[in-house]
Design a protein around this motif. Structure first.
Motif, PDB file in Angstrom:
ATOM      1  N   PHE A   1      99.975 -11.846  24.741  1.00 46.17           N
ATOM      2  CA  PHE A   1      99.870 -13.234  24.292  1.00 46.17           C
ATOM      3  C   PHE A   1      98.440 -13.644  23.955  1.00 46.17           C
ATOM      4  N   LEU A   2      97.478 -12.766  24.276  1.00 48.87           N
ATOM      5  CA  LEU A   2      96.079 -13.051  23.971  1.00 48.87           C
ATOM      6  C   LEU A   2      95.724 -12.467  22.618  1.00 48.87           C
ATOM      7  N   PRO A   3      94.631 -12.967  21.993  1.00 52.29           N
ATOM      8  CA  PRO A   3      94.154 -12.319  20.768  1.00 52.29           C
ATOM      9  C   PRO A   3      93.955 -10.827  21.017  1.00 52.29           C
ATOM     10  N   LEU A   4      94.177 -10.023  19.972  1.00 50.64           N
ATOM     11  CA  LEU A   4      94.203  -8.567  20.107  1.00 50.64           C
ATOM     12  C   LEU A   4      93.028  -8.027  20.906  1.00 50.64           C
ATOM     13  N   ASN A   5      91.837  -8.507  20.578  1.00 53.69           N
ATOM     14  CA  ASN A   5      90.649  -7.921  21.189  1.00 53.69           C
ATOM     15  C   ASN A   5      90.431  -8.368  22.624  1.00 53.69           C
ATOM     16  N   LEU A   6      90.981  -9.532  22.995  1.00 48.60           N
ATOM     17  CA  LEU A   6      90.867  -9.973  24.382  1.00 48.60           C
ATOM     18  C   LEU A   6      91.902  -9.261  25.243  1.00 48.60           C
ATOM     19  N   GLY A   7      93.078  -9.036  24.705  1.00 46.76           N
ATOM     20  CA  GLY A   7      94.123  -8.376  25.473  1.00 46.76           C
ATOM     21  C   GLY A   7      93.926  -6.872  25.569  1.00 46.76           C
ATOM     22  N   HIS A   8      93.180  -6.301  24.616  1.00 40.42           N
ATOM     23  CA  HIS A   8      92.985  -4.855  24.579  1.00 40.42           C
ATOM     24  C   HIS A   8      92.188  -4.395  25.797  1.00 40.42           C
ATOM     25  N   ASP A   9      92.695  -3.367  26.450  1.00 38.63           N
ATOM     26  CA  ASP A   9      91.999  -2.754  27.588  1.00 38.63           C
ATOM     27  C   ASP A   9      91.828  -3.695  28.774  1.00 38.63           C
ATOM     28  N   LEU A  10      92.631  -4.764  28.840  1.00 39.36           N
ATOM     29  CA  LEU A  10      92.504  -5.691  29.951  1.00 39.36           C
ATOM     30  C   LEU A  10      92.825  -4.991  31.273  1.00 39.36           C
ATOM     31  N   CYS A  11      93.843  -4.140  31.257  1.00 35.73           N
ATOM     32  CA  CYS A  11      94.193  -3.388  32.465  1.00 35.73           C
ATOM     33  C   CYS A  11      93.085  -2.403  32.843  1.00 35.73           C
ATOM     34  N   LEU A  12      92.427  -1.836  31.829  1.00 40.59           N
ATOM     35  CA  LEU A  12      91.332  -0.910  32.115  1.00 40.59           C
ATOM     36  C   LEU A  12      90.175  -1.628  32.801  1.00 40.59           C
ATOM     37  N   ILE A  13      89.922  -2.873  32.401  1.00 44.27           N
ATOM     38  CA  ILE A  13      88.861  -3.650  33.039  1.00 44.27           C
ATOM     39  C   ILE A  13      89.224  -3.931  34.494  1.00 44.27           C
ATOM     40  N   VAL A  14      90.497  -4.264  34.738  1.00 47.80           N
ATOM     41  CA  VAL A  14      90.951  -4.477  36.119  1.00 47.80           C
ATOM     42  C   VAL A  14      90.806  -3.186  36.918  1.00 47.80           C
TER      43      VAL A  14
ATOM     44  N   ARG B   1      85.769  -5.017  21.109  1.00 38.67           N
ATOM     45  CA  ARG B   1      86.362  -4.935  22.443  1.00 38.67           C
ATOM     46  C   ARG B   1      85.227  -4.621  23.420  1.00 38.67           C
ATOM     47  N   VAL B   2      85.407  -4.996  24.657  1.00 37.32           N
ATOM     48  CA  VAL B   2      84.393  -4.737  25.677  1.00 37.32           C
ATOM     49  C   VAL B   2      84.826  -3.530  26.496  1.00 37.32           C
ATOM     50  N   PRO B   3      84.142  -2.383  26.371  1.00 32.67           N
ATOM     51  CA  PRO B   3      84.500  -1.223  27.194  1.00 32.67           C
ATOM     52  C   PRO B   3      84.417  -1.577  28.670  1.00 32.67           C
ATOM     53  N   ALA B   4      85.298  -0.962  29.469  1.00 27.97           N
ATOM     54  CA  ALA B   4      85.372  -1.301  30.887  1.00 27.97           C
ATOM     55  C   ALA B   4      84.011  -1.170  31.567  1.00 27.97           C
ATOM     56  N   LYS B   5      83.266  -0.103  31.272  1.00 25.18           N
ATOM     57  CA  LYS B   5      81.976   0.105  31.926  1.00 25.18           C
ATOM     58  C   LYS B   5      80.994  -1.012  31.569  1.00 25.18           C
ATOM     59  N   PHE B   6      81.047  -1.471  30.316  1.00 27.13           N
ATOM     60  CA  PHE B   6      80.082  -2.471  29.886  1.00 27.13           C
ATOM     61  C   PHE B   6      80.410  -3.866  30.413  1.00 27.13           C
ATOM     62  N   ALA B   7      81.623  -4.051  30.909  1.00 27.95           N
ATOM     63  CA  ALA B   7      81.920  -5.323  31.567  1.00 27.95           C
ATOM     64  C   ALA B   7      81.012  -5.500  32.775  1.00 27.95           C
ATOM     65  N   LEU B   8      80.771  -4.412  33.519  1.00 26.40           N
ATOM     66  CA  LEU B   8      79.874  -4.473  34.675  1.00 26.40           C
ATOM     67  C   LEU B   8      78.422  -4.656  34.243  1.00 26.40           C
ATOM     68  N   ILE B   9      78.029  -3.985  33.143  1.00 23.20           N
ATOM     69  CA  ILE B   9      76.647  -4.098  32.672  1.00 23.20           C
ATOM     70  C   ILE B   9      76.358  -5.523  32.220  1.00 23.20           C
ATOM     71  N   ILE B  10      77.288  -6.096  31.451  1.00 29.77           N
ATOM     72  CA  ILE B  10      77.103  -7.472  30.984  1.00 29.77           C
ATOM     73  C   ILE B  10      77.032  -8.415  32.168  1.00 29.77           C
ATOM     74  N   ARG B  11      77.919  -8.190  33.139  1.00 27.72           N
ATOM     75  CA  ARG B  11      77.889  -9.038  34.331  1.00 27.72           C
ATOM     76  C   ARG B  11      76.546  -8.916  35.051  1.00 27.72           C
ATOM     77  N   SER B  12      76.024  -7.691  35.153  1.00 29.41           N
ATOM     78  CA  SER B  12      74.753  -7.475  35.840  1.00 29.41           C
ATOM     79  C   SER B  12      73.617  -8.206  35.134  1.00 29.41           C
ATOM     80  N   ILE B  13      73.553  -8.101  33.794  1.00 27.21           N
ATOM     81  CA  ILE B  13      72.476  -8.742  33.046  1.00 27.21           C
ATOM     82  C   ILE B  13      72.585 -10.263  33.118  1.00 27.21           C
TER      83      ILE B  13
END
Length: 574
Positions: free
Chosen positions: A187-200, A407-419
């Motif tokens: 139900f989310l835009p393609l790029n927001l929904g993509h890899d959402l489970c991978l981020i979790v 899309r935001v790769p799962a690893k870079f979610a942590l990097i963005i959060r850190s910065i």
């Protein structure tokens, strides 16, 4: 039975967790109702305040209520609150004051239970292990609580004890979040929904690493080794004899929390200095070492004042190493590229960086993306580079995700959060802080010094575009690097001379000679501008000394490669 199976789970496994809770759907339903009703009640309370003009009157009440809700919902939601507590530009001050308390002002669990865990894990009594231990915890966090103790050998230590029954609580929340991500994704835009489970899943992996204290101890020692030559970073020593998977004993740090300018000044800590140390060490972790702290909130960082007696400067102390991550060499190098390309407004190269980093899929047509990047990020710096703000970049970048295949790769979610967290932490200490004031001089300095072949190649790619030398980029890079108070131009000049005289520098020597006569004219005006920029730092005596050191660095054979005619000419016969 099933419960012992979860209790013994050492690493995050979504399939094992799913099978466990699918067979116990009543636990899932009960937790979902609890979380959903609790959050819905709070949202309705905010709406009620808005409808009946009570928002100002109930500000402090709602802030306290939010903190209590996150505390009651447990570790997963406390982690969300901790991340928000470092963002004064996102969260209003009254809520911020309450969320900060989530760092280490959480309700502790009973001391008797904590001491029982210590004795069971270390297989010895409290009296045998410690000379004394505080009767109550000195801090309580989302995953454990800390006691101050003294070993029989005399060292003062911090003893970290994990909360009981943590694995079943975490796995249930992670299962619910992952289930929600799978349901919401379509139900989310393609790029927001993509890899959402991978981020979790990435979050789950890190959370399980964080509750393994043996892993945390190893992380601390690796982090300390990376900063072994730095006098600005303090890492506590680990006492392995008194450490297990659920108990961690480490050196006690005598420092102060990064909770505001006035408190730091009262403790003789220069806020600007500690912010500088925090940001530069964060950049070193990402761009040099690749092993970075993914959870740098105020509860994990302390300012240690300078000690004139031991000649120790002001230091940043890291005390929690549960959430760490590794960045590959190619990603480290590409991050340097991306910063330079963004600030130099090279949007085509920036789009290529996004492909390399995984934000765009390989083979993506970047032609329509380049003008979109320019439209969204073109005015990101305002009138000067100092107006740059990483938070603004993330906000602007999020706009592109709706229209283009980012899309935001799962690893870079942590990097963005850190910065973003580091920038938010710096803003809480110094509201006028601009991360680029530290970040871009750091990147410029690294490129100019060119310690590795990779960085030297990147410097060439910055200075040359379509075969033409970009004089203005060199001037801009030197000017910005000099804003770093610790940037010394002479050693950099010496490194540059060594590189020019080397075999590796042959290509650059050739390109520089061509640049001086580019467009069929001598570029004396550009050289003069560079001299005006550098002359105060390049005193003749020091410059000659650096040039001689650079020259003598090479062997006669290397000099022969540089000056073949001089070496090969036969000596005149007498």
């Amino acid at each position: 039975m099933g419960q012992p199976k979860l209790q013994g789970l050492r690493s995050y496994d979504p399939e094992v967790i799913a099978r466990y809770f699918q067979a116990r759907f009543w636990l899932v339903i009960a937790r979902a109702v609890t979380v959903g009703w609790t959050l819905l009640t709070f949202v309705l309370a905010l709406k009620w305040d808005h409808w009946f003009k009570g928002a100002d009157r109930n500000r402090l009440k709602r802030a306290s209520q939010l903190r209590q809700i996150l505390t009651d919902l447990g570790p997963t939601f406390i982690k969300v609150g901790q991340a928000l507590s470092t963002r004064p530009d996102l969260v209003r001050q009254d809520f911020l004051d309450e969320l900060v308390k989530l760092q280490d002002q959480l309700p502790p669990f009973p001391n008797a239970l904590a001491f029982a865990i210590i004795e069971a894990e270390l297989q010895r009594s409290i009296a045998t292990t410690f000379k004394d231990i505080s009767p109550d915890p000195v801090a309580a966090a989302s995953l454990g609580q800390v006691y101050k103790a003294t070993l029989h050998s005399g060292e003062t230590v911090a003893v970290k004890v994990q909360r009981p029954n943590l694995v079943p609580r975490l796995t249930l929340d992670l299962y619910l979040i992952r289930l929600s991500a799978r349901w919401l994704g379509p139900f989310l835009p393609l790029n927001l929904g993509h890899d959402l489970c991978l981020i979790v899943d990435e979050f789950g992996i890190k959370l399980f690493e964080e509750i393994d204290y043996i892993n945390e101890g190893r992380n601390a020692e690796r982090f300390a080794h990376n900063f072994r030559h730095s006098t600005q970073v303090k890492v506590p020593s680990i006492y392995w004899r008194y450490t297990s998977q659920r108990v961690l004993t480490l050196e006690w740090i005598h420092g102060y929390k990064l909770t505001g300018v006035q408190q730091l000044q009262a403790m003789n800590v220069n806020p600007d200095e500690i912010v500088y140390i925090g940001v530069t060490t964060g950049l070193q972790q990402l761009m040099e070492m690749g092993f970075f702290h993914a959870d740098p909130h105020p509860g994990n960082l302390f300012a240690v004042p300078a000690n004139p007696e031991t000649d120790t400067p002001c230091q940043m102390a890291y005390i929690d190493f549960g959430m760490m991550d590794q960045l590959e060499q190619e990603s480290k190098e590409t991050l340097v590229d991306a910063v330079v390309h963004l600030l130099n407004k090279d949007y085509e190269e920036l789009a290529q960086d996004f492909i390399t980093l995984g934000f765009l899929a390989q083979g993506t047509d970047i032609r329509p993306i380049v003008p979109a990047l320019e439209a969204v990020l073109g005015d990101i710096m305002g009138e000067s580079v100092q107006d740059f703000n990483f938070k603004v970049v993330t906000d602007r970048f999020s706009q592109l995700m709706f229209d283009y295949p980012f899309r935001v790769p799962a690893k870079f979610a942590l990097i963005i959060r850190s910065i973003v967290t580091q920038e938010g932490l710096a803003l809480s200490v110094n509201p006028n802080f601009k991360i680029v004031d530290v970040a871009y001089p750091y990147v410029a300095k690294r490129l100019l010094q060119g310690e590795t072949p990779e960085l030297r190649r990147r410097l060439l790619s910055v200075l040359f575009k379509e075969g033409r030398f970009r004089w203005e980029r060199l001037e801009n890079m030197i000017r910005i690097a000099r804003t770093d108070g610790q940037f010394d131009l002479l050693p950099t000049a010496q490194l540059g001379l060594q590189y020019l005289m080397s075999e590796e520098g042959r290509y650059l020597r050739h390109k520089l000679l061509l640049a001086l006569i580019e467009d069929d004219r001598l570029h004396t005006e550009e050289v003069q501008r560079l001299w005006e920029l550098l002359k105060d730092d390049l005193q003749p005596s020091k410059l000659m000394s650096s040039a001689w050191d650079a020259f003598t660095y090479f062997s006669r054979e290397q000099a022969a490669n540089l000056f073949p005619a001089m070496v090969e000419s036969p000596s005149p016969k007498r």
